[in-house]
Write an enzyme that holds these catalytic residues in place. Structure first.
Site, PDB file in Angstrom:
ATOM      1  N   HIS A  75     -12.749 -31.118  21.286  1.00 12.93           N
ATOM      2  CA  HIS A  75     -13.277 -29.785  20.997  1.00 12.93           C
ATOM      3  C   HIS A  75     -14.180 -29.825  19.767  1.00 12.93           C
ATOM      4  O   HIS A  75     -13.716 -29.733  18.646  1.00 12.93           O
ATOM      5  CB  HIS A  75     -12.089 -28.840  20.756  1.00 12.93           C
ATOM      6  CG  HIS A  75     -12.472 -27.386  20.721  1.00 12.93           C
ATOM      7  ND1 HIS A  75     -11.618 -26.388  21.121  1.00 12.93           N
ATOM      8  CD2 HIS A  75     -13.599 -26.759  20.332  1.00 12.93           C
ATOM      9  CE1 HIS A  75     -12.207 -25.221  20.993  1.00 12.93           C
ATOM     10  NE2 HIS A  75     -13.417 -25.417  20.494  1.00 12.93           N
ATOM     11  N   ARG A  79     -23.877 -27.828  18.685  1.00 13.03           N
ATOM     12  CA  ARG A  79     -24.907 -26.798  18.461  1.00 13.03           C
ATOM     13  C   ARG A  79     -26.259 -27.084  19.103  1.00 13.03           C
ATOM     14  O   ARG A  79     -27.149 -26.249  19.039  1.00 13.03           O
ATOM     15  CB  ARG A  79     -25.136 -26.554  16.954  1.00 13.03           C
ATOM     16  CG  ARG A  79     -23.878 -26.224  16.163  1.00 13.03           C
ATOM     17  CD  ARG A  79     -23.266 -24.910  16.573  1.00 13.03           C
ATOM     18  NE  ARG A  79     -22.228 -24.456  15.646  1.00 13.03           N
ATOM     19  CZ  ARG A  79     -21.222 -23.664  15.993  1.00 13.03           C
ATOM     20  NH1 ARG A  79     -21.111 -23.227  17.227  1.00 13.03           N
ATOM     21  NH2 ARG A  79     -20.338 -23.294  15.096  1.00 13.03           N
ATOM     22  N   HIS A 247      -7.047 -24.748  20.649  1.00 12.46           N
ATOM     23  CA  HIS A 247      -6.647 -24.349  19.291  1.00 12.46           C
ATOM     24  C   HIS A 247      -5.460 -23.385  19.160  1.00 12.46           C
ATOM     25  O   HIS A 247      -5.604 -22.261  18.714  1.00 12.46           O
ATOM     26  CB  HIS A 247      -7.840 -23.799  18.512  1.00 12.46           C
ATOM     27  CG  HIS A 247      -8.775 -22.875  19.254  1.00 12.46           C
ATOM     28  ND1 HIS A 247      -8.361 -21.735  19.882  1.00 12.46           N
ATOM     29  CD2 HIS A 247     -10.111 -22.938  19.431  1.00 12.46           C
ATOM     30  CE1 HIS A 247      -9.413 -21.131  20.414  1.00 12.46           C
ATOM     31  NE2 HIS A 247     -10.481 -21.843  20.160  1.00 12.46           N
ATOM     32  N   ASP A 333     -12.146 -28.596  16.694  1.00 15.42           N
ATOM     33  CA  ASP A 333     -12.905 -27.343  16.754  1.00 15.42           C
ATOM     34  C   ASP A 333     -13.957 -27.329  15.646  1.00 15.42           C
ATOM     35  O   ASP A 333     -14.195 -26.305  14.995  1.00 15.42           O
ATOM     36  CB  ASP A 333     -11.983 -26.114  16.644  1.00 15.42           C
ATOM     37  CG  ASP A 333     -12.717 -24.832  17.050  1.00 15.42           C
ATOM     38  OD1 ASP A 333     -13.853 -24.922  17.545  1.00 15.42           O
ATOM     39  OD2 ASP A 333     -12.139 -23.742  16.852  1.00 15.42           O
ATOM     40  N   HIS A 337     -21.796 -24.481  10.409  1.00 14.80           N
ATOM     41  CA  HIS A 337     -22.692 -23.326  10.262  1.00 14.80           C
ATOM     42  C   HIS A 337     -23.658 -23.569   9.121  1.00 14.80           C
ATOM     43  O   HIS A 337     -23.358 -24.305   8.177  1.00 14.80           O
ATOM     44  CB  HIS A 337     -21.886 -22.056   9.984  1.00 14.80           C
ATOM     45  CG  HIS A 337     -21.213 -21.504  11.203  1.00 14.80           C
ATOM     46  ND1 HIS A 337     -21.902 -20.992  12.273  1.00 14.80           N
ATOM     47  CD2 HIS A 337     -19.902 -21.404  11.528  1.00 14.80           C
ATOM     48  CE1 HIS A 337     -21.049 -20.600  13.205  1.00 14.80           C
ATOM     49  NE2 HIS A 337     -19.828 -20.847  12.781  1.00 14.80           N
ATOM     50  N   PHE A 351     -17.509 -17.240  12.337  1.00 14.01           N
ATOM     51  CA  PHE A 351     -16.235 -17.953  12.440  1.00 14.01           C
ATOM     52  C   PHE A 351     -16.502 -19.452  12.528  1.00 14.01           C
ATOM     53  O   PHE A 351     -17.405 -19.878  13.251  1.00 14.01           O
ATOM     54  CB  PHE A 351     -15.503 -17.538  13.726  1.00 14.01           C
ATOM     55  CG  PHE A 351     -14.878 -16.167  13.700  1.00 14.01           C
ATOM     56  CD1 PHE A 351     -13.631 -15.988  13.124  1.00 14.01           C
ATOM     57  CD2 PHE A 351     -15.517 -15.075  14.254  1.00 14.01           C
ATOM     58  CE1 PHE A 351     -13.025 -14.728  13.129  1.00 14.01           C
ATOM     59  CE2 PHE A 351     -14.927 -13.813  14.252  1.00 14.01           C
ATOM     60  CZ  PHE A 351     -13.677 -13.639  13.689  1.00 14.01           C
ATOM     61  N   GLY A 352     -15.694 -20.262  11.843  1.00 17.00           N
ATOM     62  CA  GLY A 352     -15.774 -21.705  12.065  1.00 17.00           C
ATOM     63  C   GLY A 352     -15.710 -22.523  10.798  1.00 17.00           C
ATOM     64  O   GLY A 352     -16.134 -22.075   9.724  1.00 17.00           O
TER      65      GLY A 352
END
Lengths: 462, 305
Positions: A75, A79, A247, A333, A337, A351-352
């Site tokens: 996971h 991008r 997750h 995960d 960003h 989120f992330g």
């Protein structure tokens, strides 16, 4: 697919000497050598006599190091295409190599989404040209990830996707999820669902609980995850399809999963390093220290992640589920960003977390604290995810002779301070910035080529 | 307080200082209260609202803050729909005081200060008082700041309202709050009569229709029947109990009209005290700490405030 990294030209023969070989696929935990020839492991598990070392062989002294199969991440978000300002296949796979991962499964929430063969082929081409590690694309469940109609799943499978997911969003319509699980049965690939009931999570940005109340941030109840998991388990049971839960973050989710496995339902699950190691208190600032009130360090947007960081009881339940094998694997995960997506108010932030380069260090903390066994950790990063992928992928998670030489060498005791400025990933968004971790990757090899090498490694070409 | 009752409401304390009120949400009383507080202290107060500014052109909060910093403003008074927006600005700006005038559903600290001030002024103390906060606690930043402030000052705080409008942690406090947390002792009930019993302060919260996105209770009619603060209900409180409201009021919904304007109401005083409290705060945050330490002329002027 595999390439040179930086200026390091890997010789055809490498001897990794004297490392602690941990290979859960063979129940190994022993001190021995690994000999690599022509991209494959030619022998491992014994001490190679000095006189029988081949000529022109690079020797890596792995004394005090752990040597194990390369990590497989089910996971991650690379991008590309569409969000190259956040990450590219080139930077994401270099981050993977630095983190000890030799195989990445990339999620299809790209633009365009991975819902057709053209995008699958683009990713494979990019990975082949610029990637540092193996990239296995995950295809969409529904066209454009819109949750309306199924993507052409068989064609995607034929093109090489290893699972289906609309990750970032759940397959929200229960009937569509039923159809997806049923239709994909003969393809043999899991449906990897993002477990989030949007009508319960609504505008939530962190875990519901006293910290959210204290900070005035809209909360996401544990039930938002558990309701979706309960539904998916029922549908997996109904259809006989293969379900993979992404997750996991709550104690309730672990119980649901445990009961489903007892009933023999075909379900697997993953947990992320951050959900195993940090809690919602980190949103208060002070890196999880007991902080009573909001201060200038509160609302650290690098802690904003879906599912949200939760409480100590959840962390304990996840560790227990991981230890006893209810949770099959650890997945990152990895969600890089750009700064602009995080340098905003908490509610506006994306989120992330950028995870690939801190995963091992933060997980080794748990080993050092005796909360997780080292061989269990390695299993959940190698053989565990390979089992979820299926029989065709077992060779990527073993040190058996004749298999591709995908492996990682790490120093379990090396302390280092997390500096996102050093990340290969474009995503500098980590709540661990400035913290000290113990456990660091020394070298990563993919098909016998050194794709990452940290400074202190002692090697020589002789 | 004294300055506000003079014929000429002006002291030179903050002459030459620039204060910007940066409002991303509608506000009348808080913005005007800050503006008046600043102007009485002779500061130059510039009002900026998101509507009609560069914010509408997509400028980020960070860049708006940096722009104001570059213009040399001394303080930014910010109201923002997102919790933590003032913390965000404070973290990224240098040499600019940031004052929270309300952030999302997190906090409204100056409202809590003026509420504390008002209660102490009227009842002479805070320690040991029973304070009841009634209504939409979940969406109320006033409630959260008051909760924190009154608890810290030794009051027993009881929250009352529909269970659907309580943060869920308060519904299961034994599971949620860490031991010894200041807010772990907060009482919660849905029964208003029980809550008001023996209360020293009853604060009705505005029903925040703009923050509610789904039906948290069946109807206004049922809400009024169960949670309107009325003369009748107030009889259960202590004889000199105070009735408060942060405003603006929905009279006839969370509070009955006669009570809002009755003898026990201190709602008007709350507004007056708001200006005084904000004057004190602006003084504290805008005047150079060094000047305060030196007991310079500005401090003696401040004593007149």
């Amino acid at each position: 697919m595999v390439r040179k990294s930086g200026s390091i030209l890997s010789p055809r023969t490498i001897l990794i000497r004297g490392g602690r070989l941990i290979d859960p696929s063979q129940d190994w935990d022993l001190i021995a050598d690994v000999l690599i020839q022509d991209g494959k492991i030619s022998s491992a598990g014994s001490i190679i006599d000095r006189t029988s070392i081949p000529e022109h062989c690079q020797i890596i002294d792995a004394g005090g190091m752990v040597v194990c199969p390369g990590f497989i991440d089910l996971h991650s978000h690379l991008r590309e295409p569409g969000f190259e300002h956040k990450e590219t296949i080139a930077t994401g796979t270099r981050a993977a190599a630095r983190g000890g991962f030799t195989t990445l499964c990339c999620m299809p929430n790209t633009e365009p989404a991975i819902d057709n063969v053209a995008v699958v082929e683009f990713i494979r081409r990019q990975a082949s040209a610029e990637g540092a590690v193996r990239v296995l694309p995950i295809g969409c469940v529904t066209k454009g990830r819109k949750g309306k109609e199924l993507a052409e799943m068989e064609e995607l499978a034929a093109a090489g996707v290893v699972a289906f997911s609309d990750d970032g969003d759940p397959v929200y319509d229960p009937m569509l999820m039923r159809l997806a699980l049923c239709y994909s049965r003969d393809l043999g690939l899991p449906i990897s669902n993002h477990c989030q009931d949007n009508s319960l999570s609504r505008d939530g940005v962190m875990a519901e609980g006293w910290v959210a109340t204290r900070l005035g941030l809209p909360g996401i109840p544990a039930a938002a995850e558990e309701a979706m998991i309960a539904r998916d388990i029922a549908l997996a049971d109904l259809t006989g399809g293969r379900l993979h839960l992404t997750h996991l973050s709550t104690a309730g989710s672990v119980s649901l999963l445990r009961r489903a496995l007892e009933q023999g339902i075909a379900v697997t699950a993953e947990v992320c390093p951050h959900h195993l190691s940090i809690t919602d208190r980190w949103v208060l600032g002070g890196k999880g220290a007991d902080v009573e009130a909001a201060g200038p360090f509160s609302y650290d947007t690098s802690t904003k992640v879906y599912p949200p960081l939760r409480a100590d009881v959840d962390v304990e339940a996840l560790l227990e589920g991981l230890a006893d094998g209810v949770i099959a694997c650890i997945a990152t995960d990895h969600a890089p960003h750009d700064l602009a997506s995080k340098q905003v108010t908490y509610q506006d932030a994306s989120f992330g977390i950028s995870v690939l380069e801190t995963a091992l260090g933060s997980l080794m903390q748990l080993v050092h604290e005796d909360r997780l066994g080292l061989s269990t950790l390695v299993e959940r990063l190698t053989a565990g995810p390979a089992r979820v992928l299926g029989p065709d992928f077992q060779d990527l998670a073993t040190l058996r002779a004749g298999t591709p030489a995908d492996l990682v060498i790490f120093d379990p005791n090396k302390e280092w301070v997390v500096d996102p400025g050093e990340f290969a990933s474009k995503g500098k968004n980590t709540p661990l910035e400035g913290t000290t971790l113990k456990g660091r990757v020394v070298a990563t090899l993919v098909e016998g080529q050194v794709v990452f090498q940290d400074d202190p490694i002692s090697g020589r070409v002789g | 307080m004294e300055v506000l009752s003079r014929d000429i409401k002006k002291v030179p304390t903050l002459r030459g200082r620039v204060i910007v009120t940066l409002f991303y949400e509608a506000s009348t009383r808080t913005r005007i209260s800050f503006e008046e507080a600043g102007k009485v202290l002779s500061a130059d107060v510039i009002n900026m609202s998101a509507a009609g500014s560069s914010v509408e052109k997509g400028e980020s909060l960070l860049n708006t803050g940096l722009t104001l910093q570059a213009m040399g403003v001394d303080a930014v008074v910010i109201r923002h729909p997102h919790a933590g927006a003032p913390h965000f600005l404070a973290r990224h700006l240098e040499g600019v005081s940031v004052i929270n005038a309300g952030d999302g559903i997190h906090a409204h600290p100056t409202q809590a200060l003026l509420d504390l001030y008002t209660v102490r002024e009227k009842l002479g103390r805070l320690q040991g008082l029973k304070v009841v906060i009634v209504g939409d606690v979940m969406h109320s930043r006033v409630a959260r700041s008051d909760l924190w402030g009154f608890s810290k000052m030794g009051c027993q705080v009881t929250l009352c309202g529909p269970a659907t409008l309580m943060p869920s942690d308060f519904l299961r406090p034994q599971q949620a709050w860490p031991d010894a947390h200041p807010l772990a002792g907060v009482q919660i009930t849905t029964d208003l009569d029980q809550a008001i019993d023996g209360a020293d302060v009853v604060m009705a919260l505005r029903l925040q229709t703009e923050r509610q996105t789904t039906g948290f209770f069946p109807s206004l009619r049922e809400y009024v029947r169960r949670w309107q603060v009325t003369e009748d209900r107030l009889r259960r409180a202590r004889p000199n109990a105070l009735v408060m409201h942060p405003g603006p009021m929905n009279e006839g919904i969370e509070i009955s009209t006669d009570l809002a304007h009755g003898d026990s109401s201190v709602i008007v005083e709350q507004v007056t005290n708001g200006v005084a409290v904000r004057m004190a705060l602006l003084y504290r945050l805008v005047i150079d700490q060094a000047a305060i330490n030196q007991e310079g002329p500005q401090l003696s002027r401040a004593k007149a405030v």
